[in-house]
Design a protein around this motif. Structure first.
Motif, PDB file in Angstrom:
ATOM      1  N   GLY A 139      55.727  53.331  -7.282  1.00 42.30           N
ATOM      2  CA  GLY A 139      56.755  52.563  -6.585  1.00 42.30           C
ATOM      3  C   GLY A 139      56.165  51.597  -5.581  1.00 42.30           C
ATOM      4  N   VAL A 140      55.174  52.047  -4.821  1.00 35.94           N
ATOM      5  CA  VAL A 140      54.515  51.174  -3.849  1.00 35.94           C
ATOM      6  C   VAL A 140      53.861  49.986  -4.553  1.00 35.94           C
ATOM      7  CG1 VAL A 140      52.585  51.030  -2.213  1.00 35.94           C
ATOM      8  CG2 VAL A 140      54.138  52.988  -2.143  1.00 35.94           C
ATOM      9  N   ARG A 141      53.258  50.257  -5.697  1.00 36.61           N
ATOM     10  CA  ARG A 141      52.598  49.186  -6.448  1.00 36.61           C
ATOM     11  C   ARG A 141      53.617  48.171  -6.957  1.00 36.61           C
ATOM     12  NH1 ARG A 141      50.439  48.672 -11.924  1.00 36.61           N
ATOM     13  NH2 ARG A 141      48.598  47.317 -11.874  1.00 36.61           N
ATOM     14  N   LEU A 142      54.768  48.643  -7.421  1.00 43.61           N
ATOM     15  CA  LEU A 142      55.818  47.732  -7.882  1.00 43.61           C
ATOM     16  C   LEU A 142      56.337  46.869  -6.733  1.00 43.61           C
ATOM     17  CD1 LEU A 142      57.842  50.060 -10.284  1.00 43.61           C
ATOM     18  CD2 LEU A 142      56.496  48.055 -10.932  1.00 43.61           C
ATOM     19  N   ILE A 143      56.507  47.466  -5.565  1.00 40.50           N
ATOM     20  CA  ILE A 143      56.971  46.711  -4.397  1.00 40.50           C
ATOM     21  C   ILE A 143      55.919  45.694  -3.972  1.00 40.50           C
ATOM     22  CG2 ILE A 143      57.564  46.905  -1.948  1.00 40.50           C
ATOM     23  CD1 ILE A 143      58.769  49.654  -2.593  1.00 40.50           C
ATOM     24  N   ARG A 144      54.655  46.118  -3.989  1.00 36.43           N
ATOM     25  CA  ARG A 144      53.572  45.214  -3.586  1.00 36.43           C
ATOM     26  C   ARG A 144      53.496  43.987  -4.481  1.00 36.43           C
ATOM     27  NH1 ARG A 144      47.627  46.954  -5.092  1.00 36.43           N
ATOM     28  NH2 ARG A 144      48.540  46.316  -7.093  1.00 36.43           N
ATOM     29  N   ASP A 145      53.610  44.198  -5.805  1.00 34.62           N
ATOM     30  CA  ASP A 145      53.439  43.098  -6.758  1.00 34.62           C
ATOM     31  C   ASP A 145      54.746  42.410  -7.131  1.00 34.62           C
ATOM     32  OD1 ASP A 145      50.727  43.717  -6.794  1.00 34.62           O
ATOM     33  OD2 ASP A 145      50.930  45.077  -8.501  1.00 34.62           O
ATOM     34  N   GLY A 146      55.878  43.032  -6.791  1.00 33.89           N
ATOM     35  CA  GLY A 146      57.174  42.435  -7.119  1.00 33.89           C
ATOM     36  C   GLY A 146      57.598  42.625  -8.553  1.00 33.89           C
ATOM     37  N   ARG A 147      56.741  43.203  -9.369  1.00 31.54           N
ATOM     38  CA  ARG A 147      57.020  43.434 -10.788  1.00 31.54           C
ATOM     39  C   ARG A 147      55.910  44.316 -11.338  1.00 31.54           C
ATOM     40  NH1 ARG A 147      53.652  40.023 -13.806  1.00 31.54           N
ATOM     41  NH2 ARG A 147      52.574  38.471 -12.536  1.00 31.54           N
ATOM     42  N   TRP A 148      56.047  44.730 -12.588  1.00 31.85           N
ATOM     43  CA  TRP A 148      54.976  45.518 -13.205  1.00 31.85           C
ATOM     44  C   TRP A 148      53.824  44.593 -13.588  1.00 31.85           C
ATOM     45  CZ3 TRP A 148      53.138  50.161 -13.438  1.00 31.85           C
ATOM     46  CH2 TRP A 148      52.143  50.460 -14.375  1.00 31.85           C
ATOM     47  N   VAL A 149      52.639  44.885 -13.102  1.00 30.09           N
ATOM     48  CA  VAL A 149      51.450  44.084 -13.370  1.00 30.09           C
ATOM     49  C   VAL A 149      50.454  44.946 -14.139  1.00 30.09           C
ATOM     50  CG1 VAL A 149      49.520  42.822 -12.323  1.00 30.09           C
ATOM     51  CG2 VAL A 149      51.800  42.715 -11.290  1.00 30.09           C
ATOM     52  N   GLU A 150      49.797  44.348 -15.105  1.00 30.77           N
ATOM     53  CA  GLU A 150      48.788  45.073 -15.874  1.00 30.77           C
ATOM     54  C   GLU A 150      47.719  45.641 -14.949  1.00 30.77           C
ATOM     55  OE1 GLU A 150      48.840  45.752 -19.075  1.00 30.77           O
ATOM     56  OE2 GLU A 150      50.747  44.700 -19.329  1.00 30.77           O
ATOM     57  N   SER A 151      47.078  46.695 -15.394  1.00 32.65           N
ATOM     58  CA  SER A 151      46.111  47.405 -14.551  1.00 32.65           C
ATOM     59  C   SER A 151      44.890  46.560 -14.201  1.00 32.65           C
ATOM     60  CB  SER A 151      45.648  48.678 -15.257  1.00 32.65           C
ATOM     61  OG  SER A 151      44.909  48.354 -16.431  1.00 32.65           O
ATOM     62  N   GLY A 152      44.548  45.622 -15.075  1.00 31.01           N
ATOM     63  CA  GLY A 152      43.353  44.816 -14.841  1.00 31.01           C
ATOM     64  C   GLY A 152      42.076  45.475 -15.320  1.00 31.01           C
ATOM     65  N   LEU A 153      42.192  46.679 -15.874  1.00 30.43           N
ATOM     66  CA  LEU A 153      41.004  47.363 -16.388  1.00 30.43           C
ATOM     67  C   LEU A 153      40.494  46.664 -17.650  1.00 30.43           C
ATOM     68  CD1 LEU A 153      42.019  51.116 -16.066  1.00 30.43           C
ATOM     69  CD2 LEU A 153      40.275  49.937 -14.738  1.00 30.43           C
ATOM     70  N   LYS A 154      39.199  46.562 -17.757  1.00 33.59           N
ATOM     71  CA  LYS A 154      38.604  46.024 -18.973  1.00 33.59           C
ATOM     72  C   LYS A 154      38.630  47.083 -20.067  1.00 33.59           C
ATOM     73  CE  LYS A 154      35.452  43.016 -16.383  1.00 33.59           C
ATOM     74  NZ  LYS A 154      34.026  42.709 -16.089  1.00 33.59           N
ATOM     75  N   ALA A 155      38.491  46.659 -21.300  1.00 29.70           N
ATOM     76  CA  ALA A 155      38.537  47.601 -22.422  1.00 29.70           C
ATOM     77  C   ALA A 155      37.478  48.688 -22.283  1.00 29.70           C
ATOM     78  CB  ALA A 155      38.350  46.840 -23.735  1.00 29.70           C
ATOM     79  N   ALA A 156      36.310  48.312 -21.771  1.00 31.49           N
ATOM     80  CA  ALA A 156      35.218  49.284 -21.641  1.00 31.49           C
ATOM     81  C   ALA A 156      35.460  50.284 -20.517  1.00 31.49           C
ATOM     82  CB  ALA A 156      33.903  48.546 -21.393  1.00 31.49           C
ATOM     83  N   GLU A 157      36.426  49.991 -19.612  1.00 28.24           N
ATOM     84  CA  GLU A 157      36.675  50.876 -18.476  1.00 28.24           C
ATOM     85  C   GLU A 157      37.739  51.935 -18.768  1.00 28.24           C
ATOM     86  OE1 GLU A 157      35.729  48.158 -14.578  1.00 28.24           O
ATOM     87  OE2 GLU A 157      37.625  47.781 -15.623  1.00 28.24           O
ATOM     88  N   TRP A 158      38.585  51.684 -19.763  1.00 31.68           N
ATOM     89  CA  TRP A 158      39.650  52.641 -20.067  1.00 31.68           C
ATOM     90  C   TRP A 158      39.135  54.034 -20.433  1.00 31.68           C
ATOM     91  CZ3 TRP A 158      44.573  52.817 -18.920  1.00 31.68           C
ATOM     92  CH2 TRP A 158      45.243  51.635 -18.617  1.00 31.68           C
ATOM     93  N   PRO A 159      38.056  54.158 -21.216  1.00 32.70           N
ATOM     94  CA  PRO A 159      37.560  55.520 -21.501  1.00 32.70           C
ATOM     95  C   PRO A 159      37.178  56.293 -20.245  1.00 32.70           C
ATOM     96  CG  PRO A 159      36.628  53.954 -23.055  1.00 32.70           C
ATOM     97  CD  PRO A 159      37.342  53.151 -22.022  1.00 32.70           C
TER      98      PRO A 159
END
Length: 346
Positions: free
Chosen positions: A48-68
């Motif tokens: 919820g805090v993240r949604l309020i901060r960004d005003g909407r749902w924003v992608e995590s920004g993680l690179k493909a190699a970081e998800w694992p």
């Protein structure tokens, strides 16, 4: 005191402070369901805090190699760790469990130094040993523990190993959005523990008790975890784990002065040991010539000796900002921690 150290101590303070309050709620909520509500409060609140901060749902920004790395951290720390702990608590005593939980800091440092090759000199290692010794002394029972079934002890040790792996894997993605990382881990752990409680037929708490547990989880687990991730970004796993090991002392202090519990000689001895250990870490000085390779990543930063890039969009480089940027190869010497910019070999 540097900001990463302050983040680590704030993480320990918030988590440590949550323990006596959680204990006060334990009479109204079963342990398994309480753990689930604490983690759910963390995950839902931070999302919820993240949604309020960004005003909407924003992608995590993680690179493909970081998800694992993140999925591994969630799997070990948010699913396997809590499940192993709950199984172990059923098959062992509370006193024995308190002692065994000190293994997390030791295993975190051991994995960081031996597997992930973080730097460690004698001063840092000794400081870690002293802090953990204080934690062991603080949790040492005043009465005989008695025989402890090996299966329960093994399960709690396995939980500590899961969290140690979680801490080191989280370090790999600590440059990313700390709110997203902490929120995702909270949702995973909360869902797991709540599902376990419902599976075993645990009755639901009152609305007030449930809401109190979730609010406590947001602060003591959620905000604490955000601070922990920020500390990982600047200190590495072993040093962050060492500072975080002061959490039991902080919790005991609040129980002593806030809830009127009595203090014995072990409390003051543990305070002295932890104070010496933290001082050893605070006075660490690690400096040598080292080389930075070509790196491209995104995180909050100000322009310093590692950040000298240009901005096409008119950003003020003297103010803290976040964007994808590239580090050119560089060789220099200055005091540093094993942070996201200093993961070189020694």
């Amino acid at each position: 005191m540097s900001m990463p150290i302050l983040y680590a101590l704030l993480a320990a303070s918030l988590f440590g402070a949550s323990t006596p309050f959680a204990k006060a709620l334990a009479g109204d909520v079963s342990p398994v369901l309480l753990a689930g509500l604490l983690y759910l409060g963390s995950g839902l609140g931070l999302t919820g805090v993240r949604l309020i901060r960004d005003g909407r749902w924003v992608e995590s920004g993680l690179k493909a190699a970081e998800w694992p790395w993140l999925l591994g951290a969630i799997g070990f720390g948010g699913v396997l760790g809590p499940a192993a702990l709950m199984f172990g608590l059923v098959h062992t005593t509370g006193a024995a469990a308190s002692l065994l939980l000190n293994l997390e800091a030791v295993l975190t440092a051991a994995l960081a130094w031996l597997v992930f090759k973080e730097n460690a000199d004698a001063r840092v290692v000794f400081g870690m040993v002293v802090i953990v010794a204080g934690g062991v002394l603080l949790s040492w029972p005043t009465e005989e523990i008695g025989a402890t079934p090996w299966l329960g002890s093994l399960a709690i040790a396995a939980a500590c190993l899961c969290w140690a792996i979680d801490n080191n894997l989280t370090r790999k993605v600590s440059a990313s959005d700390a709110l997203f990382i902490a929120g995702a881990k909270g949702l995973a752990a909360g869902t797991t523990n709540t599902a376990l409680a419902l599976l075993f037929g645990v009755p639901l708490p009152s609305l007030l008790a449930g809401a109190s547990a979730m609010l406590l989880g947001l602060l003591g687990y959620g905000v604490s975890l955000v601070m922990f991730v920020l500390a990982l970004r600047g200190l590495g796993s072993a040093r962050t784990g060492a500072y975080f090991s002061t959490a039991p002392f902080i919790g005991a202090t609040i129980a002593l002065f806030g809830f009127g519990e009595a203090a014995n000689w072990t409390f003051w001895a543990a305070a002295g040991l932890m104070g010496i250990g933290v001082w050893l870490h605070l006075t660490e000085h690690h400096q040598h010539e080292h080389e930075h390779g070509l790196v491209e990543h995104s995180h909050g930063h100000e322009h310093d000796q590692h950040h000298q890039h240009d901005h096409a969009d008119g950003l003020n480089p003297s103010e803290r900002h976040s964007h994808a940027h590239r580090h050119a190869p560089l060789t220099h010497s200055h005091p540093h921690f094993p942070d996201i910019h200093h993961q070189h070999n020694h």
